[in-house]
Design an enzyme around this catalytic site. Sequence first.
Site, mmCIF file in Angstrom:
data_model
loop_
_atom_site.group_PDB
_atom_site.id
_atom_site.type_symbol
_atom_site.label_atom_id
_atom_site.label_comp_id
_atom_site.label_asym_id
_atom_site.label_seq_id
_atom_site.Cartn_x
_atom_site.Cartn_y
_atom_site.Cartn_z
ATOM 1 N N CYS A 20 -29.077 14.236 -2.538
ATOM 2 C CA CYS A 20 -28.937 15.304 -3.535
ATOM 3 C C CYS A 20 -30.312 15.976 -3.685
ATOM 4 O O CYS A 20 -31.318 15.484 -3.157
ATOM 5 C CB CYS A 20 -28.499 14.715 -4.865
ATOM 6 S SG CYS A 20 -29.748 13.625 -5.554
ATOM 7 N N HIS A 29 -35.633 8.878 -11.270
ATOM 8 C CA HIS A 29 -35.124 8.427 -12.581
ATOM 9 C C HIS A 29 -36.124 8.675 -13.703
ATOM 10 O O HIS A 29 -35.777 8.566 -14.872
ATOM 11 C CB HIS A 29 -34.873 6.912 -12.578
ATOM 12 C CG HIS A 29 -33.882 6.467 -11.572
ATOM 13 N ND1 HIS A 29 -32.693 7.117 -11.374
ATOM 14 C CD2 HIS A 29 -33.883 5.429 -10.716
ATOM 15 C CE1 HIS A 29 -32.023 6.484 -10.429
ATOM 16 N NE2 HIS A 29 -32.723 5.480 -9.997
ATOM 17 N N CYS A 43 -36.500 13.842 -11.420
ATOM 18 C CA CYS A 43 -35.539 14.917 -11.142
ATOM 19 C C CYS A 43 -35.440 15.849 -12.354
ATOM 20 O O CYS A 43 -35.352 15.382 -13.494
ATOM 21 C CB CYS A 43 -34.174 14.302 -10.857
ATOM 22 S SG CYS A 43 -32.906 15.554 -10.657
ATOM 23 N N HIS A 69 -29.191 0.464 -16.309
ATOM 24 C CA HIS A 69 -29.704 1.383 -15.286
ATOM 25 C C HIS A 69 -31.076 1.941 -15.673
ATOM 26 O O HIS A 69 -31.337 2.227 -16.845
ATOM 27 C CB HIS A 69 -28.702 2.528 -15.077
ATOM 28 C CG HIS A 69 -28.981 3.333 -13.854
ATOM 29 N ND1 HIS A 69 -29.866 4.387 -13.846
ATOM 30 C CD2 HIS A 69 -28.519 3.228 -12.591
ATOM 31 C CE1 HIS A 69 -29.921 4.891 -12.630
ATOM 32 N NE2 HIS A 69 -29.109 4.206 -11.850
ATOM 33 N N GLU A 72 -32.434 4.811 -15.310
ATOM 34 C CA GLU A 72 -32.463 6.129 -15.977
ATOM 35 C C GLU A 72 -32.186 5.982 -17.477
ATOM 36 O O GLU A 72 -32.824 6.634 -18.308
ATOM 37 C CB GLU A 72 -31.426 7.059 -15.335
ATOM 38 C CG GLU A 72 -31.479 8.469 -15.913
ATOM 39 C CD GLU A 72 -30.278 9.311 -15.508
ATOM 40 O OE1 GLU A 72 -29.776 9.144 -14.377
ATOM 41 O OE2 GLU A 72 -29.841 10.122 -16.342
HETATM 42 FE FE1 F3S Z 1 -29.756 13.593 -7.805
HETATM 43 FE FE2 F3S Z 1 -31.084 14.400 -9.854
HETATM 44 FE FE3 F3S Z 1 -28.489 14.491 -9.854
HETATM 45 S S1 F3S Z 1 -31.578 12.660 -8.628
HETATM 46 S S2 F3S Z 1 -27.841 12.793 -8.592
HETATM 47 S S3 F3S Z 1 -29.833 15.703 -8.556
HETATM 48 S S4 F3S Z 1 -29.770 13.831 -11.521
#
Ligand code: F3S
Length: 290
Positions: free
Chosen positions: A8, A70, A92, A120, A122
């Site tokens: 992702c 995370h 992210c 988890h 996060e």
């Molecule tokens: Fe990836 Fe960020 Fe979503 S790490 S799964 S784009 S929250």
Amino acid sequence: MAEKTGFCFGVQRAYNLALSATEVKGGPLYSLGPLIHNPQVVGFLEGKGLRVISGPNELSEGDRVVVRSHGVSPKIFEQLKERGAQIIDATCPFVKKAQEKLTQLEKEGYQVVLLGDHAHAEVQTLLGYAKSKVKVINGPSDLTSLHVGKRVGLVSQTTQRKIVLQEVADLLISEVDELRIFNTICDFTAKRLEVALQMAKEVDLLLVVGGRNSANTCRLTEACHEILPDTYHIEDPSEIHLAWVKNKSQIGVTAGASTPEWVISEVLGRIQEVVFEREKRKPAMVFLTS
Ligand code: F3S
């Protein structure tokens, strides 16, 4: 094969930042916890010089440390600075948004309810942004034993399912005077799930590729399994059992957000071998798009 596979956006960004750091001169390079939830990629980066540590106390002045997608709590950021480490922040942006929304709700006086998996990383990080007690729930069933105030703010771990967030919101609304919801589920997760669920309706065997410690891969598997019992979570191609493929005419492949393209290609290669052994012909391959 589902079109939306491979890293992702957030994982790709973290991977790129870490890989670039291995290619430039500097102090010893570390990641705080495994950079992503995929053992093959962690092994590959280790070979390039990125070592995994479990806490700031393992760092010395001048070391470089990658904060994974995370994120980390403000307290850990402080500790990294105190150690004199150079921080490469790969949090992210979707995770940052969840942190900001949780903080905002708390400042505005809402009792914050967080939909997520308590264990988890996060979620643990998100809790580090809270000054008061945040109530973490795993799903609608946790609400029965939950005591909340009259003004509730609801946020979610980025990899939860929208349908579950919706169910939680529907139940909460009848219990409180005011409910403020921020949809902090990341778009990548939602889209990937949508394509995978569609695929589960169309094939008769579905393989979900990804690390066993990857929350979004586990969630993809669970959701698809509800539709198609012949759904299996695999980490690498060696786990494909010949018996799974027997009598199956359409095999679907999807993957979690931290699964690299090369592992997916190996899985596709193995499926081709298995089908070829069975039928002495190569399977046709199509891509399912949303
Ligand atoms: Fe990836 Fe960020 Fe979503 S790490 S799964 S784009 S929250």
